[in-house]
Design a protein around this motif. Sequence first.
Motif, PDB file in Angstrom:
ATOM      1  N   LYS A 189       0.830  -1.208   0.000  1.00 56.11           N
ATOM      2  CA  LYS A 189       0.000   0.000   0.000  1.00 56.11           C
ATOM      3  C   LYS A 189       0.864   1.258   0.000  1.00 56.11           C
ATOM      4  N   VAL A 190       1.984   1.223   0.713  1.00 60.00           N
ATOM      5  CA  VAL A 190       2.900   2.370   0.707  1.00 60.00           C
ATOM      6  C   VAL A 190       3.449   2.589  -0.705  1.00 60.00           C
ATOM      7  N   ILE A 191       3.807   1.514  -1.395  1.00 59.77           N
ATOM      8  CA  ILE A 191       4.314   1.635  -2.769  1.00 59.77           C
ATOM      9  C   ILE A 191       3.235   2.210  -3.671  1.00 59.77           C
ATOM     10  N   SER A 238       8.390   8.386   1.732  1.00 59.85           N
ATOM     11  CA  SER A 238       8.098   8.234   3.160  1.00 59.85           C
ATOM     12  C   SER A 238       7.327   6.942   3.392  1.00 59.85           C
ATOM     13  N   LEU A 239       7.574   6.311   4.528  1.00 54.40           N
ATOM     14  CA  LEU A 239       6.857   5.087   4.878  1.00 54.40           C
ATOM     15  C   LEU A 239       5.491   5.370   5.482  1.00 54.40           C
ATOM     16  N   GLU A 240       5.149   6.629   5.664  1.00 51.83           N
ATOM     17  CA  GLU A 240       3.828   7.066   6.109  1.00 51.83           C
ATOM     18  C   GLU A 240       3.493   6.632   7.533  1.00 51.83           C
ATOM     19  N   SER A 283       2.954   5.981  11.291  1.00 53.81           N
ATOM     20  CA  SER A 283       3.861   6.084  12.428  1.00 53.81           C
ATOM     21  C   SER A 283       5.322   6.112  12.002  1.00 53.81           C
ATOM     22  N   LEU A 284       5.603   5.736  10.746  1.00 50.17           N
ATOM     23  CA  LEU A 284       6.965   5.755  10.209  1.00 50.17           C
ATOM     24  C   LEU A 284       7.137   6.880   9.200  1.00 50.17           C
ATOM     25  N   ASP A 285       6.342   7.915   9.335  1.00 45.99           N
ATOM     26  CA  ASP A 285       6.344   9.021   8.372  1.00 45.99           C
ATOM     27  C   ASP A 285       7.716   9.691   8.254  1.00 45.99           C
ATOM     28  N   ALA A 286       8.458   9.718   9.346  1.00 48.25           N
ATOM     29  CA  ALA A 286       9.767  10.374   9.329  1.00 48.25           C
ATOM     30  C   ALA A 286      10.839   9.505   8.680  1.00 48.25           C
ATOM     31  N   VAL A 287      10.513   8.255   8.383  1.00 53.24           N
ATOM     32  CA  VAL A 287      11.488   7.334   7.788  1.00 53.24           C
ATOM     33  C   VAL A 287      11.276   7.270   6.281  1.00 53.24           C
ATOM     34  N   ASP A 288      12.366   7.403   5.533  1.00 51.91           N
ATOM     35  CA  ASP A 288      12.313   7.309   4.078  1.00 51.91           C
ATOM     36  C   ASP A 288      12.997   6.026   3.618  1.00 51.91           C
ATOM     37  N   ALA A 289      12.545   5.512   2.481  1.00 58.54           N
ATOM     38  CA  ALA A 289      13.142   4.302   1.921  1.00 58.54           C
ATOM     39  C   ALA A 289      13.036   4.356   0.403  1.00 58.54           C
ATOM     40  N   PRO A 290      14.014   3.813  -0.310  1.00 59.04           N
ATOM     41  CA  PRO A 290      13.924   3.777  -1.768  1.00 59.04           C
ATOM     42  C   PRO A 290      12.834   2.808  -2.212  1.00 59.04           C
ATOM     43  N   VAL A 291      12.153   3.137  -3.289  1.00 58.66           N
ATOM     44  CA  VAL A 291      11.054   2.301  -3.780  1.00 58.66           C
ATOM     45  C   VAL A 291      11.567   0.918  -4.170  1.00 58.66           C
ATOM     46  N   TRP A 292      12.780   0.853  -4.726  1.00 60.09           N
ATOM     47  CA  TRP A 292      13.298  -0.449  -5.138  1.00 60.09           C
ATOM     48  C   TRP A 292      13.461  -1.388  -3.936  1.00 60.09           C
ATOM     49  N   ALA A 293      13.823  -0.830  -2.779  1.00 60.79           N
ATOM     50  CA  ALA A 293      13.983  -1.661  -1.586  1.00 60.79           C
ATOM     51  C   ALA A 293      12.632  -2.197  -1.111  1.00 60.79           C
TER      52      ALA A 293
END
Length: 316
Positions: A39-41, A228-230, A232-242
């Motif tokens: 869903k985040v993706i 952003s992971l949105e 409760s993890l909104d402050a955490v970023d991650a690459p889409v490929w990961a």
Amino acid sequence: MTEITLHGARPVGAPRPRLGYAMVTAASTLFAVNGTVSKVILTNGGISSLRLTELRATGAFLGLAAFVLVTTPGRLRVTRDELPLLVFYGIVGFALVQWLYLVAIERLPIGIGLLLEFTAPVLVALWARLVWHEPVRRRVWAALALALSGLVLVGEVWEDVRLDTVGVVAGLLAAGALATYYLAGEHQTARRDALSLTCLSLGVAAVFWAVLQPWWGFPFDALGATVSLEGSLDAVDAPVWALCLWMIVLGTIVPFVLSLGALHHLPATRVATVSMIEVLLAALVAWVWLGETLSAAQLLGGAVVLVGVVLAQTSR
């Protein structure tokens, strides 16, 4: 199956129910987390549900095919007479099930989308009773009544604000496709092992999507973006490929292998029943991570539906 016995140890091929339960629980947990990752993706990753389904099927096929080719390559041989049903199974039971599920959770709370899909065992039991004329226990009618009643509560039909129509339709169609997956799977697993069947079916799904939407149009640039992971993890970023790699490996290949492995230790009906904890776990993950909440009526309706599904599972 030939059992290999180590000195003083349990035969390797002997069923171990506790291990089976652990494998089903682990698979359900990974599938549950995968719902939120997907869903985040879909929300932030710039990849449509169609393209994400294509990526998931293709990546999972390549991973499983590599494993099977290294270990037992002969398992992937396909005879001409089994090819038509295998193609049908791969398109409906894998390509469409995965896509419809993603459409449902993109528009609905993850728990509700998954709950709609998991009504499939009720459809399986009804098909066995009404079409195949199999001896099915009368509890199948109670299962149908409970499932329908529970869905009424989940949909809160008395409220002015209703669930997204496209999402609900996608979830119910996913249930129909998943029922086809179960029914056709019963026929197919009589001819080949579950691991090679899953691998070949994912291969069919991968080819199906590649023909429908060729890879040269895939938004590869979106894979390099950071999102952003949105929640409760909104402050955490991650690459889409990961996130996509997680979806393919830990959200598809590993839980599929665990689920298939559990079938050696537990009856299929018990595996299917225990795997329904995925609905509860997915709703819990979505609540903790994304803040998705369900009303008291929806929670009650979900419980009623699950009771109906358990009755349907045990009616055949």
